[in-house]
Design a protein around this motif. Structure first.
Motif, short mmCIF file in Angstrom:
data_model
loop_
_atom_site.label_atom_id
_atom_site.label_comp_id
_atom_site.label_asym_id
_atom_site.label_seq_id
_atom_site.Cartn_x
_atom_site.Cartn_y
_atom_site.Cartn_z
N GLY A 710 -10.02 20.02 5.28
CA GLY A 710 -9.37 20.75 4.39
C GLY A 710 -10.27 21.06 3.21
N TYR A 711 -11.62 20.77 3.39
CA TYR A 711 -12.76 21.03 2.26
C TYR A 711 -13.98 21.48 3.10
N ILE A 712 -14.58 22.16 2.28
CA ILE A 712 -15.89 22.85 2.74
C ILE A 712 -16.88 21.90 2.90
N THR A 713 -17.33 21.64 4.35
CA THR A 713 -18.58 20.50 4.53
C THR A 713 -19.58 20.91 3.57
N ILE A 714 -20.09 19.62 2.84
CA ILE A 714 -21.15 19.74 1.92
C ILE A 714 -22.57 19.62 2.79
N LYS A 715 -23.52 20.04 2.70
CA LYS A 715 -24.61 19.97 3.58
C LYS A 715 -25.84 20.10 2.50
N GLU A 716 -26.36 18.83 2.17
CA GLU A 716 -27.69 19.02 1.03
C GLU A 716 -28.82 18.49 1.84
N TRP B 141 -6.47 25.32 9.55
CA TRP B 141 -7.63 25.71 10.83
C TRP B 141 -9.01 25.99 9.94
N ILE B 142 -8.79 26.87 8.75
CA ILE B 142 -9.88 27.16 7.74
C ILE B 142 -10.41 25.82 7.52
N GLY B 143 -9.32 25.05 6.99
CA GLY B 143 -10.16 23.76 6.46
C GLY B 143 -10.92 23.09 7.38
N THR C 44 -9.50 33.95 17.81
CA THR C 44 -10.46 33.27 17.28
C THR C 44 -10.06 31.86 16.88
N LYS C 45 -9.23 31.77 16.46
CA LYS C 45 -8.61 30.45 15.84
C LYS C 45 -8.19 29.56 17.22
N GLN C 46 -7.78 30.06 18.19
CA GLN C 46 -7.31 29.52 19.45
C GLN C 46 -8.57 29.09 19.98
N ARG C 47 -9.46 30.00 20.10
CA ARG C 47 -10.70 29.71 20.93
C ARG C 47 -11.53 28.67 20.05
N SER C 48 -11.40 28.63 18.87
CA SER C 48 -12.19 27.56 17.89
C SER C 48 -11.83 26.23 18.23
#
Lengths: 738, 324, 204
Positions: A710-716, B141-143, C44-48
Motif C-alpha cells: 500500500g506504500y511506495i517502496t523506499i530505496k536509499e 495492486w498499485i500499492g 497488465t494487472k493480471q500479468r503482474s
C-alpha cells in the motif's frame, strides 16, 4: 517562493533534532534499565513481595542489581522475579520476562540475573534476545566532585524510567568492600531506584544504586507500601502484605565490585562446595555491641588506633562494632548526629545486611574532614536503634593512646617471624607489640586474653614504661596454644586502649606460617564418596564442564572465615566467603566451578584463603589454555538504530513494514532479493516502531529498503552512518501512498 | 423519407435554431447570434482560474512559511472535517469567483458549469471510484506492484477512467447545450467537471484516511487537484476545438490519450517524486517535489491551452472578417 | 420543421443534426479506445500478479517459480524460504523443506515430526486437518495448520497475528519434499491461488 519551498523541504523531512552525546548515551542507559518485582503465589493470586530497579548489561538478558532485591531475604521470597522493560521511555515499564538469579554476592549486595522466560511461561533462549544494554565504566576514576547519573524507577514502576544527576560527595569505608566500599552523593534519591545504575556522562555503568527499606518490610508505612488486596477482603488495608521500598538512598556500590559476578555470569559459571555441618539460622535477636572508634584499620580489618576523642582536623574515623545473630538481609543503618542534627554523609544506610552471623564490622570515612563537635553514632537494625556511641572532635591532641597493635610469633630478636591474624595452632608464644603515647607511669593497666569468647587470662599491672614508646605483651603456653579464635584487650584503667583478634589454625610450615590446607588436587569428576575421579591433574581436555578442587585440612576451627576464588586467565570469575563448618581435621574437601556448557578454554586458578591469608593456589588448564579471540565487530563501534515508520499523509504508524539494510558492499542494483544480502532488518510493530536486528558499524554507506503493502517502496543508496554518530539513534521513516 | 438533403433544414450548431441562411465555419452551421460568438473568449474563466491559482499559490506560501515557523504544528494531524474543508475550498473559490467575475463584467454565464461541477463530483463518487477500487481493486495492486506497473496502471486504468468520465460528462451533457457556445466554454466545462471530480475524490480520500497531517495531507490534496485540472484543461481544449470544427475522427481520441497519459503520469510521478532521501535525519518523504510537478504541469498546461485557444480564436476571427 | 422531427429521423441530413460523421465515429473511437486502454490495463494487472522469478537448488534437485519481488532465504533449516516483503502484518511465505525418508518412515512420521517441532517453536500451534490429495498429478499429503505469530522482541508492540498454513508433503523416493504456505488468516484465501501456481511450477 522556490527558496522558501526548498528550505521547507529540508525542514519537513528533518526527522529528528540532533542530540548531544551525553543525552544519547543516557537514553541508551535508560533503555537498558529494568524494573524488577519479586512475586509469590498465594491462593492462586500473584502477590508482589519486593520491587527495585536493575540494569541490562548484555544483549542476552543479564541484569545487574542488588542481591537483597532478588534473593529470598527478609520479606522477599525469591520465588519469581519479573522483569519489566521500558518499552517506551516516557511510559511506565511493561512486565515482559521472568528472570533467575545466576550470580549473587549478598556481602556486596550485588546479583546478576538472567532472563529465562516469557511471562506466559515460555522459555527464552538467551542468545536470541537482542536487548539494549550498557557497558561498564571504570569506577576507580570516580571521586568527590565528579557527576554521576542515577537511573531507575522512583515509584514502584508506576512512572517511567527516570534519570537524576548528583555530585559525588565522598566515599564511605565499610567492611563489605573496604576503602572503596561506597560512593556517596547528596541529596538522597528515591528508595525504589535501588538496584538501578549510576552512570558516567558517557552512559557507562559505574555503580549500583544501593539502599534497603529501613524497616523489615512487615508492617505498612512510608517504607512498606500496601498496593494489593492480597488477603482478598475487598480492601487494601494494613492487613495486606506490604511491599518494602528503600529509604532515601545516598550510597552507590562501585561497579568494579560486580566484575567477577559478571564474568562468571557471562561464562555461565556456577560454584559449589562440599557441604559441611548445617549452621542453623539464629533464633536469638541480633545484637550489635562493643562499639569502638578507631582512626585506622589494620590489614587484618581490625582497629589500629582506638580513640575516645580526636583533635581538630580529623579526617579518618571508623566505628568498629561486634555483631551476633545477624541474618542476611536485615536492614541496618549507621546514623551520625551532631547536636541532634543528622549528618547523612557521615552515616550509612539503610542497607541490607550482607555480613555473616557474627564477627567484627566497621564503617567510617577516610579523607573527609570532620568539623569540631560532639558526634553521636547510632546503629539501627530494622529501623530500631540498638547501640550508640559518642565521640568528640576538637579536643586536646595529647590523650593517652595505644596504636598499631601487631600480633605475631616472636623471632627472639624483638621482631616477628610472622605477623597478622592467622597463626599455626600449637604455637607456643604469641607477642603483641604496640606503640603508646601520652601515658603516665603508676597507673593501672590491664592485659586480657580471650579464647573463643571466653576470658582465659587477665593481668593487671602498674604502668612503668614512660610517656611514649613501644611495648609488648605475650600469650605463652609451652605445650602449645590450642587452636581457636583469640582476642587481646589492653586497658588503661577502665579504658579500652587497643584490641586485636587472631586465629590459631593449621599446622606450621617452614616459615612458621599457618598451613591449614594441604594436598591440593584438581579433577573433572567426583565419586559418590567425594573422591576425585575422571581426569586428575593440571591439564583438562576440551569439553570439561566441571572442575573440582580437592584439599585436605588440618586444625581448622569451625567459624573461621575462609574464602575460595576461581580465576580464569588471571581474572577473578567466581568465589565465595563463609565461616568454616567442616570440623577441625579432614580429607577431600572440595569446591567446584561448573557450567551447563563446556567451560571455556583457558588457564584456571583456584585459591583458598583463611582470614584473607592465602593458603594455596592451584592451576589447571583446559584445552590449550588460550582463549579464542572473538572476531565480531565491537558493538561499541556500531550504531543501534530504532525508529518509527509512519504514513506520510496521516502520521499514523505503519505496522508490518520491513526495513532491510543491505551489506555494506551492496547497492540497490546488486540486490537480488536474497536475504543473505541483508545485513540488518526489522519489521515494524502496531505503532510503526522498529528496532534493527543488528547495529550498523560507523563510517559506512548503506543501502536501505523499506517495504510495505500500500506504500511506495523506499530505496536509499546513501544511508550514511558517520564516524561521529552517537548510538543509539531513533529515526522516522515516512512512506508515501502510490 | 420525405425530407430532402438540403441546406434549408440546417440548424445552428449551438442553439438548434432552423437556419434560413447558412453561416458555416469548418462544416459547422450557426445562426446569426452564435456565428459571432463561438470564437469569443469566456473571459471570467481565465480570470477566475488565475484568481484561484493565485489563491493556491498563496496558500502554499502560507504552508511553507508556517512549516518553517512551527514545523511540529504542521506535522500534526487534522480531523477529517478540516480535511474536507481544505479539499473543497479551492473549488468553491473557483466557482464563486467565476460567477462573480461574470456578473461584474456583465458576462452572461449559464448555470450549466455548476451542473457539470456537481455531475463531475457525483460520477467520481458513484462510478469511477467503485469501478477502480471495488471492481478493479486498483489501489491494492498499485500499492504492491513494481514501479513500471504502477506507471502503466496509473495511465491505463486511472488515467483513462478519470479522463473518459470527464469527457463523457461534457460530451453527453454539455455538448448539445445552447450554453456551450464558445470554444473556451469547452475548457470551462472541462475545468468545472474536473473541479467537482477532483474535489470529491479528495473528500472521499480524507474520509477514508480519517485524518490527515496538516502539511503532507493538504499538499497531497492540492497535488491531486492540480493533476485533475491539468487533465481537464487538455480535454477541454480538444473538446472545445472539436465542438466548433468538424475535426478529423481521431481528434478527440488524441485529446483523450493525451489527457489520460498526462493524468496517469502525473499521478505516478507526483507520488514517486515525493519519495526523497532517507537518512538518520531525513524521513524519506517530502510533499513538495510532487506538488511542484503538478503545479508546474498545471501552470504550463493552463498557459498553453489559453494561448492556443486565444490564437485559434484570433485566427478564426480574422478569417471570418476576411470572408465578411 | 417541428422540433420533434429533430433527431427522430435517422435520414435527417448530417448538417441538420449538428453531428457529422466524424463526430459520430469520433465518439465511438473514444469509447473503443477507452475500453482498449482499460483492457490493456487489466491485462497488465493480471500479468503482474502472475509474474515470477525462477528458483533452482541443484543441491536439493528442485526448481520452482516464485512471485516477483519476494525475498529468498537459504540460511535456515530449509532448502529455501520465500517471503513477500510487502505483506502486512504477517509476511506471507513459502518454505521448501526436504526430509530424508528411511525404509520404515511413513508420511505420518514426517508430519508428526513437523507438528512436534512447531508446537515447541510456535504459539498456539494447531493442526487443523490432514488429508491425502493429488497435486499436479502427484499424490501428496496436505496438512492444514494454524498458529499465532507474535514478535519476541519486547520493544515491539506488534499484535499477535493468526496465521494459517498448509504443508504439502510429496514423497520422492527416499525423501519427502514439504512445501509450506503460511499467510495471515485474513488474506489466506486471497493468497491461495498464487501459492497454487507456485506449487504447480515445482519440478524435482
Amino acid at each position: 517562493m522556490l527558496l522558501l519551498i526548498s528550505s521547507s523541504i529540508a525542514q519537513s523531512t528533518k526527522a529528528q533534532e540532533g542530540q548531544s552525546d551525553e543525552d544519547a548515551s543516557l537514553i541508551a542507559a535508560r533503555q537498558a534499565t529494568v524494573f524488577l518485582m519479586q512475586t509469590y503465589e498465594q491462593s492462586g493470586a500473584q502477590v508482589i513481595s519486593c520491587v527495585g530497579s536493575g540494569t541490562l548489561i548484555s544483549s542476552t538478558g543479564l541484569i545487574l542489581t542488588n542481591a537483597h532485591l532478588v534473593e529470598a531475604l527478609g520479606p522477599c521470597r525469591g520465588e519469581r522475579i519479573i522483569v519489566q522493560l521500558p518499552v517506551r521511555l516516557d511510559e511506565p515499564p511493561i512486565p515482559t520476562y521472568i528472570a533467575s538469579v545466576i550470580q549473587s554476592d549478598i556481602r556486596l549486595d550485588l546479583a546478576v540475573l538472567q532472563i529465562s522466560g516469557g511471562l506466559d511461561g515460555s522459555l527464552v533462549e538467551a542468545q536470541t534476545l537482542d536487548l539494549p544494554y550498557v557497558t561498564l565504566g571504570d569506577s576507580s576514576q570516580l571521586g568527590p566532585g565528579k557527576m554521576i547519573h542515577y537511573i531507575g524507577y522512583p515509584d514502584i514502576g508506576t512512572t517511567s524510567v527516570t534519570a537524576t544527576e548528583r555530585l559525588i560527595s565522598g566515599m564511605t569505608v565499610e567492611k563489605s568492600g573496604g576503602r572503596m566500599a561506597w560512593l556517596r552523593t547528596h541529596p538522597a534519591i528515591e528508595g525504589s531506584m535501588g538496584g538501578g545504575g549510576a552512570f558516567d556522562a558517557k552512559g557507562r555503568l559505574v555503580g549500583i544504586i544501593t539502599g534497603a527499606s529501613p524497616t523489615d518490610g512487615k508492617l505498612p508505612g512510608s517504607y512498606c507500601m500496601s498496593i494489593q488486596d492480597n488477603n482478598r477482603d475487598g480492601l487494601i488495608t494494613e492487613r495486606d502484605a506490604c511491599v518494602p521500598v528503600g529509604g532515601p538512598i545516598t550510597a552507590v556500590r562501585p561497579a568494579s565490585f560486580a566484575l567477577p559476578l559478571i564474568e562468571a555470569a557471562g561464562n555461565n559459571f556456577r560454584i559449589d562446595r562440599a557441604s559441611g555441618f548445617q549452621d542453623t539460622a539464629p533464633t536469638a535477636a541480633p545484637v550489635l555491641y562493643r562499639l569502638l572508634f578507631s582512626q585506622g584499620i589494620s590489614d587484618a580489618g581490625l582497629p589500629s588506633r582506638l580513640v575516645t576523642s580526636l583533635p581538630s582536623g580529623t579526617t579518618n574515623l571508623f566505628l568498629f562494632f561486634d555483631y551476633d545473630n545477624m541474618r542476611p538481609g536485615t536492614p541496618y543503618e549507621m546514623r551520625v548526629t551532631s547536636n541532634g542534627i543528622e549528618i547523612p554523609e557521615f552515616g550509612l544506610g539503610p542497607l541490607a545486611w550482607g555480613g555473616d552471623r557474627r564477627g567484627t564490622w566497621y564503617i567510617g570515612t577516610e579523607e573527609a574532614l570532620w568539623p569540631d563537635g560532639s558526634y553521636d553514632f547510632t546503629l539501627l537494625l530494622s529501623g530500631q536503634a540498638v547501640a550508640t556511641a559518642s565521640i568528640s572532635i576538637g579536643g586536646a591532641a595529647n590523650e593517652p593512646a595505644f596504636s598499631n597493635l601487631t600480633l605475631g610469633i616472636p623471632n627472639g630478636l624483638g621482631g616477628f617471624l610472622t605477623s597478622g591474624m592467622l597463626f599455626p595452632a600449637e604455637t607456643k608464644q604469641i607477642d603483641a607489640q604496640f606503640s603508646f603515647s601520652n601515658m603516665s607511669d603508676d597507673k593501672d593497666w590491664t592485659e586480657i586474653w580471650y579464647l573463643d569468647g571466653q576470658e582465659v587470662s587477665r593481668t593487671v599491672r602498674l604502668w612503668d614504661k614512660g610517656s611514649s614508646g613501644q611495648a609488648s605483651v605475650s600469650a605463652v603456653n609451652y605445650e602449645g596454644l590450642p587452636m581457636g579464635t583469640y582476642r587481646l584487650e589492653l586497658l588503661s584503667g577502665q579504658q579500652l586502649m587497643a584490641t586485636g583478634d587472631i586465629i590459631l589454625a593449621g599446622t606450621s610450615n617452614a616459615q612458621s606460617e599457618s598451613a591449614v590446607f594441604s594436598n591440593p588436587r584438581i579433577a573433572n569428576d567426583i565419586t559418590r564418596d567425594n573422591e576425585p575421579s575422571g581426569v586428575i591433574g593440571s591439564a583438562m581436555p576440551l569439553g570439561t564442564s566441571t572442575l573440582y578442587a580437592f584439599t585436605d585440612w588440618d586444625l581448622m576451627p569451625n567459624g573461621t572465615h575462609w574464602t575460595y576464588r576461581w580465576f580464569l586467565d588471571g581474572r577473578l570469575v567466581a568465589g565465595s566467603s563463609q565461616n568454616w563448618n567442616n570440623g577441625g581435621v579432614g580429607q577431600n574437601f572440595w569446591v567446584s566451578l561448573f557450567s551447563d556448557q563446556p567451560l571455556p578454554e583457558g588457564s584456571y586458578d583456584v585459591e583458598f584463603l583463611v582470614e584473607n591469608r592465602p593458603m594455596f593456589s592451584h592451576n589447571v588448564t583446559i584445552g590449550s589454555g588460550t582463549r579464542p579471540v572473538s572476531g565480531e565487530i565491537q558493538e561499541s563501534e556500531a550504531v543501534e538504530i530504532s525508529g518509527t515508520v509512519i504514513d506520510a499523509l496521516t502520521g499514523q504508524g505503519i505496522s508490518g513494514a520491513l526495513i532491510a539494510v543491505l551489506d555494506v558492499k551492496l547497492e540497490s542494483p546488486d540486490f537480488v532479493y536474497d536475504e543473505k544480502q541483508i545485513y540488518s532488518q526489522a519489521i515494524s510493530d502496531q505503532e510503526g516502531h522498529f528496532v534493527l536486528s543488528r547495529a550498523l558499524p560507523r563510517g559506512q554507506y548503506y543501502t536501505v529498503f523499506v517495504f510495505a503493502d500500500g506504500y511506495i517502496t523506499i530505496k536509499e543508496d546513501n544511508f550514511v552512518i558517520r564516524r561521529a554518530q552517537t548510538s543509539p539513534v531513533d529515526i522516522i521513516i515516512e512512506m508515501g501512498r502510490p | 423519407m420525405a425530407y430532402m438533403s438540403t441546406h434549408t433544414y440546417a440548424r445552428c450548431t449551438v442553439c438548434g435554431q432552423t437556419l434560413s441562411r447558412t453561416l458555416e465555419f469548418k462544416n459547422r452551421y450557426y445562426c446569426d447570434v452564435h456565428y459571432g460568438l463561438f470564437y469569443q473568449n469566456t473571459r471570467p474563466l481565465w480570470r477566475a482560474s488565475i484568481l484561484t491559482f493565485g489563491f493556491l499559490v498563496a496558500a502554499l506560501l502560507g504552508f511553507a512559511i508556517g512549516n518553517q515557523l512551527a514545523p511540529e504544528r504542521f506535522r500534526d494531524t487534522v480531523q477529517s472535517g478540516t480535511g474536507i474543508f481544505i479539499a473543497i475550498l479551492p473549488a468553491l473559490i473557483w466557482i464563486i469567483s467565476l460567477y462573480r467575475i461574470g456578473a461584474q463584467t456583465q458576462f452572461q454565464l449559464s448555470p450549466l458549469p455548476i451542473t457539470i461541477f456537481v455531475l463531475g463530483a457525483l460520477l467520481s463518487a458513484a462510478v469511477t471510484r467503485p469501478f477502480l477500487y471495488n471492481i478493479v481493486n486498483l489501489d491494492i495492486w498499485i500499492g504492491s506492484t513494481t514501479a513500471s506497473n504502477r506507471l502503466m496502471g496509473n495511465i491505463l486504468l486511472n488515467g483513462f477512467t478519470h479522463t473518459f468520465t470527464l469527457y463523457a460528462i461534457i460530451r453527453y451533457i454539455a455538448w448539445d447545450s445552447p450554453a456551450f457556445m464558445r470554444r473556451t466554454d469547452g475548457v470551462m466545462f472541462a475545468l468545472a467537471a474536473s473541479w467537482g471530480y477532483a474535489s470529491l475524490i479528495n473528500i472521499l480520500y480524507v474520509i477514508d484516511l480519517g485524518e490527515i497531517t496538516l502539511l503532507n495531507g493538504s499538499l497531497r490534496l492540492i497535488t491531486q487537484l492540480c493533476i485533475f485540472l491539468t487533465t481537464g484543461l487538455i480535454l477541454g481544449y480538444f473538446i472545445g476545438r472539436n465542438r466548433f470544427e468538424d475535426a478529423p475522427v481521431y481528434h478527440l481520441s488524441v485529446g483523450l490519450i493525451m489527457a489520460a497519459t498526462v493524468n496517469g503520469f502525473m499521478l505516478y510521478a507526483s507520488s514517486a517524486l515525493n519519495s526523497t532521501s532517507l537518512s538518520l535525519t531525513q524521513s524519506g518523504f517530502s510533499p513538495w517535489p510532487g506538488l511542484a510537478l503538478s503545479m508546474g504541469g498545471l501552470a504550463l498546461t493552463f498557459s498553453t491551452v489559453r494561448g492556443l485557444m486565444q490564437r485559434q480564436n484570433a485566427l478564426t476571427q480574422a478569417k471570418l472578417e476576411q470572408i465578411a | 420543421m417541428s422540433q420533434d422531427l429533430w433527431g427522430t429521423d435517422s435520414d435527417l441530413p448530417e448538417i441538420g443534426s449538428g453531428l457529422t460523421k466524424n463526430d459520430r465515429f469520433s465518439a465511438i473511437l473514444v469509447a473503443l479506445l477507452t475500453v482498449a486502454a482499460l483492457g490493456l490495463g487489466l491485462i497488465t494487472k493480471q500479468r503482474s500478479s502472475t509474474d515470477t522469478w525462477p528458483y533452482e537448488s541443484r543441491e536439493a534437485g528442485i526448481s520452482i517459480n516464485y512471485p516477483t519481488g519476494w525475498l529468498t532465504d537459504e540460511r535456515g533449516d530449509y532448502v529455501v524460504r520465500m517471503r513477500d516483503p510487502k505483506a502486512r502484518p504477517f509476511k506471507t511465505q513459502y518454505i521448501i523443506t526436504i526430509v530424508p525418508m528411511g525404509g520404515q518412515t511413513s508420511t505420518r512420521n514426517v508430519l508428526d515430526g513437523l507438528t512436534l517441532q512447531r508446537s515447541a517453536d510456535l504459539s498456539a500451534y494447531r493442526v487443523l486437518n490432514v488429508q491425502e490429495m493429488t497435486v499436479s498429478g502427484v499424490k501428496s499429503t496436505k496438512m492444514s495448520f494454524a498458529f499465532v505469530d507474535a514478535d519476541p522482541n519486547p520493544f515491539i508492540q506488534r499484535l499477535p497475528v493468526a496465521v494459517m498454513g498448509i504443508d504439502f508433503l510429496i514423497l520422492d523416493e527416499n525423501r519427502a519434499i514439504i512445501v509450506t504456505f503460511m499467510s495471515d488468516k485474513q488474506m489466506f484465501e486471497e493468497n491461495l491461488p498464487t501459492f497454487e501456481r507456485f506449487m504447480s511450477s515445482l519440478r524435482y
